[in-house]
Write a protein that holds these residues in place. Structure first.
Motif, short mmCIF file in Angstrom:
data_model
loop_
_atom_site.label_atom_id
_atom_site.label_comp_id
_atom_site.label_asym_id
_atom_site.label_seq_id
_atom_site.Cartn_x
_atom_site.Cartn_y
_atom_site.Cartn_z
N ARG A 132 0.86 -1.19 0.00
CA ARG A 132 0.00 0.00 0.00
C ARG A 132 0.89 1.24 0.00
NH1 ARG A 132 -5.44 -0.41 2.00
NH2 ARG A 132 -6.04 -2.60 2.26
N ILE A 133 0.31 2.35 -0.48
CA ILE A 133 1.01 3.63 -0.51
C ILE A 133 0.14 4.66 0.18
CG2 ILE A 133 2.03 5.42 -1.97
CD1 ILE A 133 2.29 3.26 -4.18
N VAL A 134 0.74 5.44 1.08
CA VAL A 134 0.02 6.51 1.78
C VAL A 134 0.81 7.80 1.62
CG1 VAL A 134 -0.88 7.31 3.99
CG2 VAL A 134 -0.92 4.86 3.45
N LEU A 135 0.11 8.86 1.21
CA LEU A 135 0.74 10.16 1.03
C LEU A 135 0.08 11.18 1.95
CD1 LEU A 135 1.26 8.63 -1.74
CD2 LEU A 135 1.34 10.88 -2.79
N GLY A 136 0.88 11.85 2.78
CA GLY A 136 0.41 13.01 3.52
C GLY A 136 0.72 14.25 2.71
N VAL A 137 -0.34 14.96 2.27
CA VAL A 137 -0.13 16.02 1.28
C VAL A 137 -0.80 17.33 1.72
CG1 VAL A 137 -0.34 16.67 -1.14
CG2 VAL A 137 -0.16 14.25 -0.52
N PRO A 138 -0.02 18.35 2.02
CA PRO A 138 -0.61 19.68 2.21
C PRO A 138 -0.85 20.33 0.85
CG PRO A 138 1.75 19.80 2.50
CD PRO A 138 1.43 18.35 2.23
N MET A 139 -1.66 21.38 0.84
CA MET A 139 -1.86 22.14 -0.40
C MET A 139 -1.09 23.46 -0.30
SD MET A 139 -5.32 23.72 -2.14
CE MET A 139 -5.89 22.25 -2.97
N TYR A 140 -0.20 23.67 -1.24
CA TYR A 140 0.52 24.93 -1.33
C TYR A 140 0.17 25.60 -2.66
CZ TYR A 140 3.43 23.05 2.46
OH TYR A 140 3.88 22.52 3.66
N ASN A 141 -0.47 26.77 -2.58
CA ASN A 141 -0.82 27.53 -3.78
C ASN A 141 -1.53 26.65 -4.81
OD1 ASN A 141 0.34 29.94 -2.78
ND2 ASN A 141 2.37 29.17 -3.32
N PHE A 142 -2.53 25.91 -4.34
CA PHE A 142 -3.40 25.06 -5.16
C PHE A 142 -2.73 23.79 -5.68
CE2 PHE A 142 -4.81 29.48 -5.73
CZ PHE A 142 -6.06 29.40 -5.15
N ASP B 21 -9.78 23.14 -6.87
CA ASP B 21 -9.00 21.98 -6.42
C ASP B 21 -8.28 21.36 -7.60
OD1 ASP B 21 -7.86 19.86 -5.17
OD2 ASP B 21 -9.72 18.84 -4.65
N SER B 22 -7.17 21.97 -7.99
CA SER B 22 -6.35 21.41 -9.07
C SER B 22 -5.44 20.31 -8.55
CB SER B 22 -5.51 22.52 -9.72
OG SER B 22 -4.71 23.18 -8.74
N GLN B 23 -5.30 20.21 -7.22
CA GLN B 23 -4.39 19.23 -6.63
C GLN B 23 -4.89 17.80 -6.81
OE1 GLN B 23 -4.13 18.58 -2.27
NE2 GLN B 23 -2.07 19.43 -2.44
N THR B 24 -6.19 17.58 -6.57
CA THR B 24 -6.74 16.22 -6.63
C THR B 24 -6.58 15.60 -8.02
OG1 THR B 24 -8.26 16.58 -4.80
CG2 THR B 24 -8.82 14.81 -6.35
N PRO B 25 -7.02 16.27 -9.10
CA PRO B 25 -6.82 15.65 -10.42
C PRO B 25 -5.36 15.50 -10.81
CG PRO B 25 -7.73 17.87 -10.64
CD PRO B 25 -7.81 17.50 -9.19
N HIS B 26 -4.52 16.42 -10.33
CA HIS B 26 -3.10 16.32 -10.63
C HIS B 26 -2.52 15.05 -10.02
CE1 HIS B 26 1.20 18.20 -10.29
NE2 HIS B 26 1.09 17.45 -11.36
N LEU B 27 -2.83 14.81 -8.74
CA LEU B 27 -2.34 13.60 -8.08
C LEU B 27 -2.88 12.34 -8.75
CD1 LEU B 27 -2.53 14.74 -4.36
CD2 LEU B 27 -0.46 14.01 -5.56
N LYS B 28 -4.15 12.35 -9.13
CA LYS B 28 -4.73 11.19 -9.82
C LYS B 28 -4.02 10.93 -11.14
CE LYS B 28 -9.45 11.21 -7.94
NZ LYS B 28 -10.88 11.39 -8.27
#
Length: 200
Positions: free
Chosen positions: A86-96, A148-155
């Motif tokens: 499994r992979i777990v990422l703790g991710v803050p949002m910086y400037n979207f 929320d540009s972060q979620t699709p970017h990570l996907k």
């Protein structure tokens, strides 16, 4: 079970995404789930920005000793992904977006010929799909909105290497006052608890 845990906040002990990652670890222990951890704090032990020299080392047919050493950095990160269940990422949002420290990790794990390849039909992932959990902390309210540009970017990044089984747990509004912060963290912790119980 072997879990690759990546954190990327520059705030250390004051980080909400790090707090969620620690809560996840504590819940696994509380449920008696035996885990072999592969942990990387990408902020405390940051990777340098990717250079043309390092990228070139991946493609050298007869690499020099220096190129082999540069290539090893990417090889080690990819091996950790391959080894994990499994992979777990703790991710803050910086400037979207995601922290540059996490982007530097992706820059070495998304490697043509190793974790994906180009075909006539488009890119093809080369890694086995495994569950990915993203613990995302945000100062404002973004999930499900155009901001929320972060979620699709990570996907997109994860999907490039075959990681399409992705779950997000959000703690949002943590910079909108103490009451909003406490509620956001409590809701995220409850979601983590439910996620871990489902693993038992």
């Amino acid at each position: 079970m072997k879990i690759l845990l990546l954190t990327s906040s520059i705030l250390g002990d004051n980080s909400q995404s790090n707090h969620l990652a620690n809560h996840y670890k504590a819940q696994l222990k509380a449920q008696g789930i035996q885990v072999e951890w592969i942990e990387r704090d990408l902020a405390e032990n940051s990777l340098p920005h990717l250079t043309a020299e390092e990228m070139g080392s991946w493609m050298a047919e007869t690499p020099t000793e220096a190129q082999l050493q540069l290539r090893q950095r990417s090889d080690d990160l990819i091996d950790e992904v391959k080894a994990a269940d499994r992979i777990v990422l703790g991710v803050p949002m910086y400037n979207f977006g995601i922290p540059t420290q996490l982007k530097a990790w992706f820059d070495r794990v998304l490697r043509a010929g190793s974790t994906f390849r180009y075909t006539a039909e488009g890119p093809e992932a080369l890694l086995e799909t495994k569950p990915v959990l993203i613990l995302a902390a945000r100062g404002g309210l973004y999930a499900g909105t155009p901001a929320d540009s972060q979620t699709p970017h990570l996907k997109s990044l994860l999907g490039m290497i075959g990681q399409t089984d992705v779950e997000f747990i959000y703690a949002e509004g943590v910079s909108m006052g103490d009451e909003a912060k406490q509620k956001a963290i409590a809701n995220a912790e409850a979601a983590i608890d439910a996620h871990v119980k489902a693993m038992v």
